[in-house]
Design an enzyme around this catalytic site. Structure first.
Site, PDB file in Angstrom:
ATOM      1  N   LYS A 139      -9.390   2.084  -3.110  1.00 23.53           N
ATOM      2  CA  LYS A 139      -9.887   1.656  -1.802  1.00 23.53           C
ATOM      3  C   LYS A 139     -11.236   2.289  -1.506  1.00 23.53           C
ATOM      4  O   LYS A 139     -11.424   3.491  -1.670  1.00 23.53           O
ATOM      5  CB  LYS A 139      -8.875   2.024  -0.714  1.00 23.53           C
ATOM      6  CG  LYS A 139      -9.233   1.481   0.664  1.00 23.53           C
ATOM      7  CD  LYS A 139      -8.169   1.846   1.691  1.00 23.53           C
ATOM      8  CE  LYS A 139      -8.500   1.255   3.051  1.00 23.53           C
ATOM      9  NZ  LYS A 139      -7.517   1.664   4.083  1.00 23.53           N
ATOM     10  N   CYS A 192      -5.248  -2.548   3.088  1.00 26.55           N
ATOM     11  CA  CYS A 192      -5.141  -2.323   4.530  1.00 26.55           C
ATOM     12  C   CYS A 192      -6.360  -2.830   5.288  1.00 26.55           C
ATOM     13  O   CYS A 192      -6.697  -4.006   5.251  1.00 26.55           O
ATOM     14  CB  CYS A 192      -4.871  -0.844   4.795  1.00 26.55           C
ATOM     15  SG  CYS A 192      -4.328  -0.502   6.485  1.00 26.55           S
ATOM     16  N   GLU A 245       0.823  -1.207   0.000  1.00 35.11           N
ATOM     17  CA  GLU A 245       0.000   0.000   0.000  1.00 35.11           C
ATOM     18  C   GLU A 245       0.862   1.263   0.000  1.00 35.11           C
ATOM     19  O   GLU A 245       1.820   1.369   0.769  1.00 35.11           O
ATOM     20  CB  GLU A 245      -0.895  -0.002   1.247  1.00 35.11           C
ATOM     21  CG  GLU A 245      -1.748   1.240   1.414  1.00 35.11           C
ATOM     22  CD  GLU A 245      -2.427   1.291   2.771  1.00 35.11           C
ATOM     23  OE1 GLU A 245      -3.352   2.108   2.920  1.00 35.11           O
ATOM     24  OE2 GLU A 245      -2.039   0.524   3.672  1.00 35.11           O
TER      25      GLU A 245
END
Length: 512
Positions: free
Chosen positions: A330, A382, A272
């Site tokens: 995301k 994440c 990430e």
């Protein structure tokens, strides 16, 4: 009662036991991972709740929560103070406020367990075997939904290596949590409550542990192609150095050089926000890396922020390059870390905390799939892998799962290990390999049974290379998600109110 727990659970002793039991529960999770301690801690909680008034149960539940979250999410302080630059006193105060708020969930569970269904209050078996497991699991499920959700330290995760983990592909982590809490309630009933008719409870306890063992032997997925090699690049860039402009070239060169040593792998994955710049700022460099990968028969999957010029917003993205180009933005953002709730009120806090990239926009695309290495891969970034109901959105098309994370925010605390444990549960629920590519560790290859095939050392520069097996098929959890457990719990709650009403009428009739 066979064993007199009244003295232990009375007064301040019971309060102290609740606090200690909450802290003990944390040791059942990674990195310690001694899963029987979860059962011991919950057994102690039952002991201090079973004869308590609703008010006392509320207090003891809150104390249990203080011990549990005070130790279990202490890494929030590390994130704010060490890497967010928040002064120690303020970081301590904010962490304490966060812990005290989370402690309200077990507090509410204690209150409802002892307050609901008053007509059954004198029937210990009813509260133990019907109310307690239902309320505890329902409150955990609500914690995973409320205010975008925080399902960290759900009891089910602590059982990833226990026999009842075999329930994961069927009813998921909340189902495992319910089974664990029910087994504690049954054990307390069998060991402590004075009741001659205990045989059914004993049989139920045995089945709770035997049935998942059988389910754990089931192969829920089938092979979907040949195994292939993947390399996970762990750059080990300290969080407090990552976003300094003068370090940008050095960081990109590190990832480039590590990748060049592993073009033999079919896929190379960067974590990430591995690149500390917007894509448009480093486009020539990224195009060069994509071309190198393509020439060498490899592909790249890279974590990098992407700026949308037309809409003036930016996304936490994963880009597929070197093969079929694609991007995933995301969707489930972390409050305060990636976006600021109520910006008109809390906006000044962003400036004060000075968190880089703290105003991401949520991705709008429905799909979590990217085609890399000839496979459709389910992507999460994440915190997103903490939500099983979101991970299954990529099913059944995804033959592989990849989670890219930056756990550098939490240093050498418990958080990276707890996060790895969560990722293992997602692999087990979906019967898919899960690859975790992280900046500072723990990077890992996890098989479809939730077992760690290989993992990186933490806080070192490292490239983890292993083979993965593409898989296909659908587990019951993939088909139904958390619906059976959540709907079942709500149905039980309704049945409880109905039973309470009938019993209240019967008691009133007998009194008359």
């Amino acid at each position: 009662m066979k064993f007199n727990l009244t003295v232990i659970a009375a007064g301040w002793r019971g309060d102290a036991l609740a606090l200690v039991a909450g802290a003990l529960l944390v040791l059942a999770f990674a990195p310690v991972g001694f899963d029987p301690l979860a059962l011991v801690a919950l057994f102690a909680l039952v002991a201090v709740w079973v004869d308590a008034t609703p008010k006392r149960a509320l207090w003891r539940g809150w104390l249990f929560g203080l011990g549990m979250f005070g130790l279990g999410v202490s890494w929030v302080y590390v994130s704010m103070n060490r890497f967010g630059g928040v002064p120690p006193m303020l970081a301590s105060a904010l962490t304490a406020a966060f812990v005290m708020a989370l402690a309200l969930f077990p507090a509410v569970a204690g209150y409802l367990t002892t307050r609901l269904f008053p007509a059954w209050r004198t029937v210990v078996a009813f509260r133990l075997l019907f109310v307690f497991p239902m309320i505890w699991t329902l409150v955990e499920w609500i914690r995973g939904q409320l205010f975008t959700g925080f399902p960290w330290l759900n009891v089910g995760y602590s059982q990833i290596d226990s026999p009842i983990s075999g329930l994961a592909p069927v009813i998921g982590v909340y189902g495992i949590g319910y089974a664990a809490v029910m087994s504690v309630a049954l054990a307390y009933y069998l060991l402590v409550v004075n009741d001659a008719k205990k045989k059914p409870a004993g049989i139920a306890l045995v089945l709770i542990w035997l049935v998942p063992m059988g389910l754990g032997r089931v192969d829920w997925s089938d092979v979907a192609g040949d195994p292939f090699e993947v390399s996970l690049i762990q750059g080990n860039i300290p969080q407090d150095e990552k976003w300094l402009v003068e370090n940008r070239v050095r960081i990109m060169e590190r990832y480039a050089n590590l990748s060049r040593e592993h073009w033999k792998s079919r896929l190379v994955v960067w974590p990430e926000t591995a690149v500390p710049a917007f894509y448009h700022q480093v486009r020539p460099f990224m195009q060069l890396m994509a071309q190198e990968a393509r020439v060498n028969g490899s592909e790249l999957l890279v974590g990098i922020p992407v700026y949308n010029e037309s809409e003036k917003n930016y996304f936490n993205s994963m880009l597929a390059m070197g093969g079929i180009d694609g991007s995933y933005e995301k969707k489930h953002l972390v409050p305060f870390g990636e976006y600021m709730p109520l910006p008109s009120i809390l906006g000044p806090l962003v400036t004060f905390l000075n968190i880089p990239m703290s105003q991401f926009s949520s991705g709008n695309g429905e799909s979590q799939l990217l085609e890399v290495a000839g496979q459709l891969v389910g992507i999460s970034i994440c915190f997103e892998d903490a939500f099983g109901e979101e991970i299954i959105n990529s099913m059944p098309d995804a033959t592989l799962l990849i989670n890219a994370s930056n756990d550098a925010w939490f240093g050498d605390s418990m958080a990276p290990h707890q996060h790895l444990e969560i990722a293992r549960m997602r692999a087990l629920e979906t019967a898919r390999y899960m690859l975790r590519s992280t900046n500072t560790g723990v990077s890992a290859f996890i098989d479809e049974k939730g077992r760690i095939k290989s993992e990186s050392p933490q806080l070192v520069e490292h490239v983890l290379t292993d083979k993965v097996q593409p898989l296909t098929g659908m587990t019951p959890y993939v088909v139904f998600g958390n619906l059976p457990v959540s709907a079942g719990l709500l149905a039980m709650l309704g049945v409880g109110f109905w039973l309470n009403r009938r019993r209240r009428k019967a008691l009133a009739a007998n009194a008359a």
